[in-house]
Design a protein around this motif. Structure first.
Motif, PDB file in Angstrom:
ATOM      1  N   UNK A   1      15.776  -3.355   2.551  1.00  0.00           N
ATOM      2  CA  UNK A   1      16.020  -3.445   1.112  1.00  0.00           C
ATOM      3  C   UNK A   1      14.761  -3.714   0.304  1.00  0.00           C
ATOM      4  N   UNK A   2      13.673  -4.072   0.953  1.00  0.00           N
ATOM      5  CA  UNK A   2      12.444  -4.466   0.258  1.00  0.00           C
ATOM      6  C   UNK A   2      11.926  -3.402  -0.714  1.00  0.00           C
ATOM      7  N   UNK A   3      11.877  -2.107  -0.348  1.00  0.00           N
ATOM      8  CA  UNK A   3      11.377  -1.122  -1.321  1.00  0.00           C
ATOM      9  C   UNK A   3      12.213  -1.081  -2.606  1.00  0.00           C
ATOM     10  N   UNK A   4      13.529  -1.182  -2.468  1.00  0.00           N
ATOM     11  CA  UNK A   4      14.388  -1.181  -3.650  1.00  0.00           C
ATOM     12  C   UNK A   4      14.188  -2.441  -4.484  1.00  0.00           C
ATOM     13  N   UNK A   5      14.001  -3.569  -3.807  1.00  0.00           N
ATOM     14  CA  UNK A   5      13.766  -4.835  -4.514  1.00  0.00           C
ATOM     15  C   UNK A   5      12.453  -4.767  -5.290  1.00  0.00           C
ATOM     16  N   UNK A   6      11.415  -4.191  -4.675  1.00  0.00           N
ATOM     17  CA  UNK A   6      10.115  -4.060  -5.349  1.00  0.00           C
ATOM     18  C   UNK A   6      10.253  -3.166  -6.583  1.00  0.00           C
TER      19      UNK A   6
ATOM     20  N   UNK B   1       2.348  -4.093   0.937  1.00  0.00           N
ATOM     21  CA  UNK B   1       1.406  -3.401   0.045  1.00  0.00           C
ATOM     22  C   UNK B   1       1.694  -1.903   0.012  1.00  0.00           C
ATOM     23  N   UNK B   2       2.019  -1.326   1.159  1.00  0.00           N
ATOM     24  CA  UNK B   2       2.364   0.088   1.218  1.00  0.00           C
ATOM     25  C   UNK B   2       3.616   0.399   0.417  1.00  0.00           C
ATOM     26  N   UNK B   3       4.621  -0.448   0.528  1.00  0.00           N
ATOM     27  CA  UNK B   3       5.853  -0.263  -0.248  1.00  0.00           C
ATOM     28  C   UNK B   3       5.564  -0.355  -1.740  1.00  0.00           C
ATOM     29  N   UNK B   4       4.740  -1.319  -2.125  1.00  0.00           N
ATOM     30  CA  UNK B   4       4.394  -1.483  -3.543  1.00  0.00           C
ATOM     31  C   UNK B   4       3.634  -0.254  -4.043  1.00  0.00           C
ATOM     32  N   UNK B   5       2.716   0.262  -3.237  1.00  0.00           N
ATOM     33  CA  UNK B   5       1.962   1.460  -3.616  1.00  0.00           C
ATOM     34  C   UNK B   5       2.898   2.648  -3.811  1.00  0.00           C
ATOM     35  N   UNK B   6       3.829   2.846  -2.872  1.00  0.00           N
ATOM     36  CA  UNK B   6       4.794   3.939  -2.957  1.00  0.00           C
ATOM     37  C   UNK B   6       5.653   3.825  -4.206  1.00  0.00           C
ATOM     38  N   UNK B   7       5.989   2.591  -4.593  1.00  0.00           N
ATOM     39  CA  UNK B   7       6.801   2.352  -5.783  1.00  0.00           C
ATOM     40  C   UNK B   7       5.950   2.335  -7.057  1.00  0.00           C
ATOM     41  N   UNK B   8       4.641   2.552  -6.889  1.00  0.00           N
ATOM     42  CA  UNK B   8       3.689   2.545  -8.001  1.00  0.00           C
ATOM     43  C   UNK B   8       3.715   1.210  -8.755  1.00  0.00           C
ATOM     44  N   UNK B   9       3.757   0.138  -7.970  1.00  0.00           N
ATOM     45  CA  UNK B   9       3.751  -1.225  -8.504  1.00  0.00           C
ATOM     46  C   UNK B   9       2.406  -1.854  -8.185  1.00  0.00           C
ATOM     47  N   UNK B  10       1.722  -2.298  -9.219  1.00  0.00           N
ATOM     48  CA  UNK B  10       0.442  -2.979  -9.039  1.00  0.00           C
ATOM     49  C   UNK B  10       0.666  -4.455  -9.281  1.00  0.00           C
ATOM     50  N   UNK B  11       0.882  -5.198  -8.182  1.00  0.00           N
ATOM     51  CA  UNK B  11       1.162  -6.625  -8.304  1.00  0.00           C
ATOM     52  C   UNK B  11       0.452  -7.354  -7.169  1.00  0.00           C
ATOM     53  N   UNK B  12      -0.039  -8.547  -7.443  1.00  0.00           N
ATOM     54  CA  UNK B  12      -0.675  -9.302  -6.354  1.00  0.00           C
ATOM     55  C   UNK B  12       0.356  -9.735  -5.323  1.00  0.00           C
ATOM     56  N   UNK B  13      -0.100  -9.823  -4.091  1.00  0.00           N
ATOM     57  CA  UNK B  13       0.747 -10.280  -2.990  1.00  0.00           C
ATOM     58  C   UNK B  13       0.354 -11.715  -2.671  1.00  0.00           C
TER      59      UNK B  13
END
Length: 76
Positions: free
Chosen positions: A11-16, A63-75
């Motif tokens: 579910x993480x990609x959808x949550x991001x 980080x890969x999931x965030x990149x795919x979702x085009x989300x620029x956020x610190x981890x």
């Protein structure tokens, strides 16, 4: 500011993506926080190197999931 807590499940990609949409809607900053479950410490076995690897692998996946979702956020 929005803090999005994640574990590394399906579910993480959808949550991001949802957290990113909420952050954009409210013009808020988004930070991603992930939790990594590690083996308990034992006297007989030193899990420290494995713990480090688990955390690093989880970081890369999030980080890969965030990149795919085009989300620029610190981890965090």
């Amino acid at each position: 500011s929005i803090l999005c807590a994640l574990n590394n499940d399906e579910e993480a990609p959808d949550v991001i993506r949802a957290a990113g949409a909420i952050a954009r809607a409210f013009d808020a900053k988004l930070a991603l926080l992930h939790v990594v479950v590690t083996p308990p410490t034992a006297w007989e076995v030193d899990f420290a190197p494995y713990r480090t690897q688990l955390v690093e692998m989880a970081d890369m996946q999030i980080r890969g999931m965030a990149r795919e979702a085009e989300i620029d956020a610190p981890l965090i």
